[in-house]
Structure formats: structure tokens, C-alpha cells
Scaffold this motif. Structure first.
Motif, short mmCIF file in Angstrom:
data_model
loop_
_atom_site.label_atom_id
_atom_site.label_comp_id
_atom_site.label_asym_id
_atom_site.label_seq_id
_atom_site.Cartn_x
_atom_site.Cartn_y
_atom_site.Cartn_z
N THR A 262 0.83 -1.20 0.00
CA THR A 262 0.00 0.00 0.00
C THR A 262 0.87 1.26 0.00
N PRO A 263 0.52 2.26 -0.83
CA PRO A 263 1.22 3.54 -0.75
C PRO A 263 0.69 4.34 0.44
N GLN A 264 1.08 5.61 0.52
CA GLN A 264 0.58 6.47 1.58
C GLN A 264 -0.94 6.56 1.51
N GLY A 265 -1.57 6.74 2.64
CA GLY A 265 -3.02 6.81 2.70
C GLY A 265 -3.59 7.97 1.90
N GLY A 266 -4.78 7.75 1.34
CA GLY A 266 -5.47 8.77 0.56
C GLY A 266 -5.07 8.82 -0.89
N GLU A 267 -4.11 7.97 -1.29
CA GLU A 267 -3.62 8.03 -2.66
C GLU A 267 -4.21 6.90 -3.49
N GLY A 268 -4.01 7.00 -4.81
CA GLY A 268 -4.62 6.03 -5.71
C GLY A 268 -5.79 6.64 -6.45
N PRO A 269 -6.70 5.80 -6.94
CA PRO A 269 -7.85 6.33 -7.68
C PRO A 269 -8.81 7.07 -6.76
N ASN A 270 -9.62 7.92 -7.35
CA ASN A 270 -10.70 8.60 -6.64
C ASN A 270 -11.98 8.42 -7.45
N TYR A 271 -12.56 7.24 -7.33
CA TYR A 271 -13.73 6.89 -8.13
C TYR A 271 -14.96 7.64 -7.63
N PRO A 272 -15.69 8.28 -8.54
CA PRO A 272 -16.88 9.01 -8.11
C PRO A 272 -18.10 8.11 -7.90
N ASN A 273 -18.48 7.34 -8.91
CA ASN A 273 -19.73 6.57 -8.86
C ASN A 273 -19.55 5.13 -9.29
N MET A 274 -18.34 4.59 -9.12
CA MET A 274 -18.08 3.22 -9.55
C MET A 274 -18.78 2.24 -8.59
#
Length: 549
Positions: free
Chosen positions: A537-549
Motif C-alpha cells: 500500500t502507498p501512503q493513505g489517501g492516494e490512488g484512484p478517486n472513483y466518483p460513482n463506480m
């Protein structure tokens, strides 16, 4: 190096992952005892940011957990009205009639949903009950007790330099200890992978099998929109190259979910799952639907496909595996969220009973029994042979024999095939490049089909560049010396986000990892033929930010 000192917080139950399984567990614990201290740690920037699923939801899990979910405003707003199944050829299609299908394949009573939004709603229900939920808190390590039991997790570590040393703004994070720790990280979670190996939880079970699922949200011409319509396809463009298929779900607001799944046990290392998805949209049936529309979101994630045979032991000293961490997807139904919810509920009930009895940090054997003998086990046992049939005998045989097998399971509770076993792992299934023809993929047209990097921008992915790469190579020489030489380095193709590249340099080919693009699908950890990539896992809060998936 100075030893890192962390503060610790004590809870009754620590839950890693705010997906349907983790949130169900949290809700059920507080329903049973409002005084239990329960915390949910989510690596995404918000609850739902990393949730990607088809999804047609069987509400049986919600019915069991929150019977009055309709009155409470759960975002299940689009009931399924029509089911369509097609086998595609390059230019045509054959409709598979609904009447011979087993009852379990009928979507009557199910809902087309955004699981990201369902999880956001579930988080609200949990917080109203007093659950503490911390998004942006990646759990990077497990904490073990004196007797080798899982005691807790390390969460919220930030500010490491690229070489792994503490940077100027380093924050060590905290240890969160629990009487029990639930791992509900989704498919191939890094902590789940660690406990499965440490406690040999897969012993006596088939290897887990996986698929890569890619999904786009489209806004289409209102004249073509058919709210509540569910369509599944098999066949073209994959043909004999790989197992898999598509889904097209018409939700509300003139939006359509368009998705494509490729089973990761494919042999041809030249196969390019992302481009198979892009090519699929040029089929006349799909192209006509999408013409005049626009793609508004993209994402990808791995899917557990091993089913009943591949569920590892789900308990270990001090905790349990929930949902996709255990692999509870019903492959022919293309559904796992209901089982994830039921697993969270069952684990919570077992932990509550143990805590009431004064126990802690032992194995929740009641959860193991309930998962295998209760609704989840019954759901998965009926369909246990469909995936191995597809892998061993191909699409046509799995359609015919799998249908017969599911009918017998439904009506008589038995199978003439017994329990078919899965073969080798998906990584080991990869063949040598020299034994297969390269596949010529059409260039994306920018209207129906798109290049990977353009599509990744629609996943709203972001990673801070000045941190250690979370995609760890066990041996940096393997990608070029082994994988490129033997397999034409398939990481260039199996990654749906363009993370991995082979670049030509003055000193020959060089392997590059663009971890900033990573959408956390975990395909690399699964499919790398040398098993040389370890997803962390990278730092928290990172990665995709899916809106309505």
C-alpha cells in the motif's frame, strides 16, 4: 537507524477496509453491543474512493444486515427490469434464451448500483451507530503479539523518502490494537497476503484464481437508454485466447456501465486485456449504443474467481479474512457484494460472542463454520464447477455442462462432476512468448476506444511522487533478464493503467515502473510469471478517486 516509536490505541475490533464487508462487520458489531469500540481504517481518500464493482447487487446481504434499508435511503434506485445474454461473433451475436438458465442466474429482485455510493451510505449508517471511520489511513504493517497472534495494524505512516528512510516531514503513524482484527482489503490485499502465507491458510485448498475487470461509465443518448437493462456477453473479441466476457448495465440519469473481464489464467503472454476491452466497444451492438455518448469515468480491479474450492481458511490467531480478501465472488452470477456483506455480519457475530465470553486474540472458529456451511457456502457450492469447466474445456462446454451442473445443484443438491479442482496459479499458466503469435490490436480511435493513459486520467488517480515505490521488485534484474527474454515482459500489457514500460536505452532495454499511474487493481502481483512484483500500500489517501463506480 533509530527505532520508530509509535503511540497505540486500543479497540475491541479493528477493521481494515471500508468496503461492503468491513462496513457490514462494523455495523453488525454496534447493533449487537453499542458499547463495543470499533474502528474502520480506509486507505482511500474517502469511503468509496477505491470501490469498483459491476454492479448488479443481490440485496440479500442488506436485507440481513439492515432490513429497513429502503426507509433509510439506501442508494438502490434502479431495479433490474430485463436480462440479456449474448454470445458475440466479430460482426454478429446470438441471443442465449433466458428460460433454460438456472434460477440463480435470474436478476429479478436485484438492483443496478454504484457500490462506491452504497459504501458511502453504509459508512453513514455505521457512524450513526458510533463506529469510528478514518479514511486516508493506509494500513502498512501488521502488529503481532507475544504468541504470534495478530494484535493490530500500523496506520497513517507518511513522509518517507523514496529510499524508505524517514523524510523531513515524517509521521510514524499509530498502532491500532484490537481484541480481533478483520482484514477486508478486497482482492489480494497486502496484509491478507501476509497472513495467508504466515499461517498457511491456503493449505488443502485450490490456488485462488483471478480476473481483471475494467469498467467505464458512459453518458449516452437518452433515446438509447433503457433503465434497468442488464446485458452480459461472452465470445468475441477474446475467442480462444482467454476466458472472460462483458457487462452493460443501464442505470439512471442516461448512464451506462460498460465493463469487460478477462480471466487471468490466459496462456498467450502477448494478450493485452485493456485493448481487448477497447476492441469490444467496436462490436456493432456496443458501438451503436455508445455512438453520440461520452465516457466520464474509468477504473480497473482484480476479481477473485476461484470460488468455493479456493476459499482459504478464513480465521487466524487474532483475526479473520472478510469479503474479497477471502474470495467470495459467485463467478457465473458475477456477484460478490452480497457475500461480502454476509461475511462481515458473520464475523461480527462470532467476535461479539467471543468478547462476551471474555476471549480475545484467538481463532473465531464459529465464523469459519458459518461461512462454509451458511448462506455464503451454499451460494458458492452450487456454482463451484463452472469456472474450472471454463478453464479446462472452454466456453461452449462450460455453458452447456455448467448449466446442467447448476440445475442439478439447485434441484437435487448434487453434482455428477463432484468438485472439480483448479489447476496451476494464474502466474504459472503464462506461456512462453515464442510459443504464441503476437496479437495485432487496432489503434484506439479516441471516440469509442482510448489509450490507457488518457483513460487513467478518468480514474482521477494521484500519488505523491516523493515516496517509496509501492510496487516492489523482489529482484530488479528479473523483468529484463527473465520476463522480457521468455515472456516478452507481459507487465507491459496486463497492467490496465500503463504502470510498467520497457524502454530502449543506450545500454539496452530498461524496465520502468510508473507507480503514479497505479489504480490498485493488484493484477501485477497476481499475473507476473516470475512472481517478482509485490504490491504494497502507498501512503493513505492516494490512488484512484472513483466518483460513482
Amino acid at each position: 537507524m533509530t527505532e520508530i516509536v509509535r503511540e497505540a490505541m486500543e479497540y475491541d475490533v479493528v477493521i481494515v477496509g471500508a468496503g461492503p464487508a468491513g462496513l457490514s462487520a462494523a455495523i453488525r458489531l454496534k447493533q449487537l453491543d453499542a458499547d463495543l469500540s470499533v474502528v474502520v481504517l480506509e486507505k482511500g481518500s474517502e469511503v468509496g474512493a477505491h470501490i469498483l464493482s459491476g454492479a448488479v447487487l443481490d440485496p440479500c446481504g442488506l436485507d440481513a444486515l439492515i432490513p429497513d434499508w429502503k426507509e433509510k435511503g439506501a442508494p438502490l434506485n434502479v431495479p433490474v427490469k430485463e436480462d440479456n445474454f449474448y454470445v458475440l461473433g466479430e460482426a454478429g451475436k446470438i441471443r442465449v434464451p433466458n428460460f433454460p438458465m438456472p434460477k440463480l442466474m435470474n436478476n429479478h429482485g436485484n438492483y443496478i448500483v454504484s457500490m462506491a455510493n452504497v459504501c458511502r451510505w453504509m459508512a453513514e449508517q455505521a457512524e450513526e451507530l458510533g463506529v469510528e471511520i478514518f479514511p486516508g489511513m493506509a494500513c502498512s504493517e501488521l502488529v503481532y503479539g507475544d504468541n504470534g497472534e495478530v494484535k493490530g495494524v500500523v496506520a497513517g505512516e507518511f513522509g518517507k523518502n523514496p529510499d524508505g528512510t524517514p523524510g523531513a516531514g515524517y509521521e510514524p503513524g499509530m498502532e491500532l490494537h484490537g481484541k480481533y482484527v478483520f482484514l477486508s482489503e478486497g482482492v489480494r490485499g497486502s496484509l491478507s497476503k501476509e497472513v495467508i502465507a504466515k499461517y498457511d491458510l491456503s493449505k488443502g485448498h485450490c490456488p485462488q484464481k483471478f480476473g481483471i475487470g475494467m469498467k467505464e461509465i458512459w453518458e449516452i443518448d437518452p433515446a438509447k437508454h433503457r433503465e434497468g437493462t442488464v446485458t452480459h456477453t461472452m465470445g468475441w473479441p477474446l475467442g480462444s485466447n482467454a476466458g472472460g466476457g462483458s457487462f452493460i448495465y443501464h442505470l439512471d440519469n442516461n448512464q451506462v456501465y460498460v465493463g469487460f473481464v478477462v480471466h487471468l489464467n490466459y496462456e498467450n503472454p502477448h494478450l493485452y486485456p485493456y485493448m481487448e476491452f477497447q476492441r469490444f466497444k467496436h462490436h456493432p451492438m456496443v458501438a451503436e449504443l455508445l455512438k453520440g455518448g461520452k465516457r466520464v469515468a474509468y477504473g480497473a480491479r482484480a476479481i477473485s474467481e476461484g470460488g468455493y474450492q479456493s476459499i482459504p481458511k478464513v480465521t487466524f490467531p487474532g483475526g479473520a479474512l472478510l469479503g474479497c480478501s477471502a474470495g467470495l465472488v459467485n463467478v457465473p452470477r458475477i456477484k460478490g457484494n452480497h457475500n461480502a456483506m454476509l461475511s462481515g455480519k458473520a464475523a461480527a457475530e462470532a467476535a461479539f460472542e467471543a468478547i462476551q465470553a471474555g476471549r480475545q486474540s484467538d481463532e473465531l472458529t464459529g465464523y469459519e463454520a458459518e461461512l462454509r456451511e451458511g448462506p455464503i457456502g451454499k451460494d458458492l457450492k452450487k456454482v463451484r464447477n463452472v469456472k474450472p469447466m471454463w478453464s479446462k474445456w472452454g466456453l461452449a462446454a462450460s455453458l452447456a455442462l455448467g448449466g446442467v451442473d447448476m440445475h442439478l445443484q439447485e434441484k437435487l443438491g448434487l453434482s455428477i462432476f463432484g468438485t472439480l479442482r483448479h489447476g496451476k496459479s494464474d502466474a504459472a499458466a503464462t506461456g512462453k512468448a515464442a510459443d504464441f503469435k503476437k496479437i495485432d490490436y487496432p489503434k484506439p480511435d479516441g471516440t469509442l476506444s482510448f489509450d490507457r493513459l488518457t483513460n487513467v486520467s478518468f480514474s482521477f488517480t494521484n500519488h505523491e511522487e516523493e515516496q517509496p515505490c509501492h510496487l516492489q521488485l523482489k529482484d530488479p534484474s528479473v523483468p529484463i533478464n527473465v520476463n522480457l527474454a521468455l515472456y516478452d515482459e507481459p507487465a507491459q500489457r496486463y497492467c490496465p493503467a500503463g504502470v510498467y514500460e520497457v524502454l530502449e536505452g543506450e545500454d539496452g532495454p530498461k524496465f520502468q515502473v510508473n507507480f503514479q499511474n497505479c489504480v490498485h487493481c493488484k493484477t501485477c502481483d497476481i499475473k507476473d510469471p516470475s512472481q517478482n512484483i509485490n504490491w504494497t500500500t502507498p501512503q493513505g489517501g492516494e490512488g484512484p478517486n472513483y466518483p460513482n463506480m
